[in-house]
Write an enzyme that holds these catalytic residues in place. Sequence first.
Site, PDB file in Angstrom:
ATOM      1  N   GLU A 122     -36.947 -35.460 -47.516  1.00  0.00           N
ATOM      2  CA  GLU A 122     -37.040 -36.867 -47.095  1.00  0.00           C
ATOM      3  C   GLU A 122     -38.237 -37.436 -47.843  1.00  0.00           C
ATOM      4  O   GLU A 122     -39.376 -37.190 -47.489  1.00  0.00           O
ATOM      5  CB  GLU A 122     -37.225 -36.961 -45.580  1.00  0.00           C
ATOM      6  CG  GLU A 122     -37.121 -38.399 -45.076  1.00  0.00           C
ATOM      7  CD  GLU A 122     -37.242 -38.514 -43.565  1.00  0.00           C
ATOM      8  OE1 GLU A 122     -37.758 -37.585 -42.924  1.00  0.00           O
ATOM      9  OE2 GLU A 122     -36.814 -39.549 -43.021  1.00  0.00           O
ATOM     10  N   ALA A 133     -43.654 -43.249 -41.643  1.00  0.00           N
ATOM     11  CA  ALA A 133     -44.778 -42.315 -41.511  1.00  0.00           C
ATOM     12  C   ALA A 133     -45.018 -41.494 -42.776  1.00  0.00           C
ATOM     13  O   ALA A 133     -45.655 -40.453 -42.727  1.00  0.00           O
ATOM     14  CB  ALA A 133     -44.536 -41.399 -40.318  1.00  0.00           C
ATOM     15  N   HIS A 134     -44.462 -41.944 -43.922  1.00  0.00           N
ATOM     16  CA  HIS A 134     -44.705 -41.230 -45.186  1.00  0.00           C
ATOM     17  C   HIS A 134     -45.909 -41.866 -45.892  1.00  0.00           C
ATOM     18  O   HIS A 134     -46.076 -43.079 -45.866  1.00  0.00           O
ATOM     19  CB  HIS A 134     -43.466 -41.307 -46.086  1.00  0.00           C
ATOM     20  CG  HIS A 134     -42.285 -40.559 -45.532  1.00  0.00           C
ATOM     21  ND1 HIS A 134     -41.796 -39.415 -46.107  1.00  0.00           N
ATOM     22  CD2 HIS A 134     -41.540 -40.781 -44.434  1.00  0.00           C
ATOM     23  CE1 HIS A 134     -40.770 -38.968 -45.395  1.00  0.00           C
ATOM     24  NE2 HIS A 134     -40.589 -39.790 -44.366  1.00  0.00           N
ATOM     25  N   ASN A 212     -33.687 -47.395 -38.557  1.00  0.00           N
ATOM     26  CA  ASN A 212     -35.120 -47.093 -38.644  1.00  0.00           C
ATOM     27  C   ASN A 212     -35.536 -46.961 -40.099  1.00  0.00           C
ATOM     28  O   ASN A 212     -34.883 -46.270 -40.876  1.00  0.00           O
ATOM     29  CB  ASN A 212     -35.450 -45.813 -37.868  1.00  0.00           C
ATOM     30  CG  ASN A 212     -35.159 -45.967 -36.382  1.00  0.00           C
ATOM     31  OD1 ASN A 212     -34.299 -45.292 -35.830  1.00  0.00           O
ATOM     32  ND2 ASN A 212     -35.860 -46.868 -35.734  1.00  0.00           N
ATOM     33  N   GLY A 242     -34.058 -43.033 -26.983  1.00  0.00           N
ATOM     34  CA  GLY A 242     -34.506 -44.126 -26.126  1.00  0.00           C
ATOM     35  C   GLY A 242     -35.743 -44.826 -26.667  1.00  0.00           C
ATOM     36  O   GLY A 242     -36.228 -45.762 -26.037  1.00  0.00           O
ATOM     37  N   ASP A 267     -34.654 -35.873 -35.685  1.00  0.00           N
ATOM     38  CA  ASP A 267     -35.828 -36.295 -36.467  1.00  0.00           C
ATOM     39  C   ASP A 267     -37.102 -35.803 -35.767  1.00  0.00           C
ATOM     40  O   ASP A 267     -38.156 -36.430 -35.851  1.00  0.00           O
ATOM     41  CB  ASP A 267     -35.844 -37.820 -36.658  1.00  0.00           C
ATOM     42  CG  ASP A 267     -36.819 -38.274 -37.742  1.00  0.00           C
ATOM     43  OD1 ASP A 267     -37.276 -37.421 -38.532  1.00  0.00           O
ATOM     44  OD2 ASP A 267     -37.133 -39.479 -37.789  1.00  0.00           O
ATOM     45  N   GLY A 303     -41.448 -39.780 -36.455  1.00  0.00           N
ATOM     46  CA  GLY A 303     -40.586 -38.726 -35.939  1.00  0.00           C
ATOM     47  C   GLY A 303     -40.444 -38.865 -34.431  1.00  0.00           C
ATOM     48  O   GLY A 303     -40.896 -39.841 -33.836  1.00  0.00           O
TER      49      GLY A 303
HETATM   50 ZN   LIG Z   1     -37.377 -37.653 -40.750  1.00  0.00          ZN
END
Ligand SMILES: [Zn+2]
Length: 377
Positions: A122, A133-134, A212, A242, A267, A303
Amino acid sequence: MSITLSDARIVTPDGVHHGWLTIEDGRITHVGRGPAPGNGRGLEGRIVVPGFVDIHVHGGGGAGYPAGSEEHARRTIAFHREHGTTTALASLVTAPLDHLKAAAGTLASLCAEGLLAGIHFEGPYISAARCGAHRPSLLRTPSAAEFAELIKAADGHARMFTLAPELPGALDAIRECVTSDVIAAIGHTDATFEDSMAAIDAGCTVATHLFNAMRPLNHRDPGPITATMLDDRVTVELVNDGVHLDPAVIDLVLRAVPATRVAFITDAMDAAGMPDGDFDLGSMKVEVRSGVARLAGGGAIAGSTLTMDAAFRRGVRTNGLTLPEAAQVTALTPANALGLAHEIGSITTGKYADLVILDDDLAIKGVMKRGSWITNP
Ligand SMILES: [Zn+2]
């Protein structure tokens, strides 16, 4: 060795049947209705579903794949197996190329052991505008040579690349994936509808965590969400925790896209199954509060802390899926996305005996992989 499980509610693609099944040499050899012939292990009417298939997972139980440590990877696999995941990819996150190659080499040996179904890269070929979040400074422009290096480092076990198709060189990279029998997934992307269709035409078959970290759906700017939902060649991933998606959005996708193209994923990162605290996701610091993982300082969702059994339960209780439909999106569809539906993903004669035993509350009572109990009910 032959095992018969009897007095079970068996969830098959064509319905739920009270009956029995026989397992020999790790495979399902008979599925029958009513009382079992001869002696069987009685399951007291419990529910049997196919083992879950998670095509997008980074960690769990306090450990994760991006660290590149074999011990961490084994802990992650064991944690998710207890939650019913019998087949999984190991998802890495954006990191320097040398780190990715080393981590892929470590994970490849676990794939060769049969503990993992492959490696999912990913990043790093994703959009700075949708990087989630990368780490932005480590993002790269796709290059066929680099792709070949990463695929080689994975030693035949690279199974998926999530990339942003609008980046220069991305379509060539997608074609390289197709040639190398690696799934190209559209994700972390600012692609337009046209960019997305070009990616699908080039061979993309998965949408990474739909909604997302991708360009949002607008009525005059349909983007990757509309393209991947509409196109029959694509499987869309949903994080049904959720948090990532409102339950109504999951309902919308489940009504618009056939379950044969919807894959629930976790994830999950290291914090799954752990108390709230501070964790790492690759080189990023993540805070988990009330089970929600965010970049430190209240940043992007980083995540999840989801497990596949919880995603299954939410599918039934919150989204109103039938048991066969919930099994479809947690097992058969993701198995099919991996090209493994002939071996796993449903309770069908001839397939591997990868099974999850659930009670009436859909809580896990047993997990079997290839005919061996991981958790004995
Ligand atoms: Zn991921």
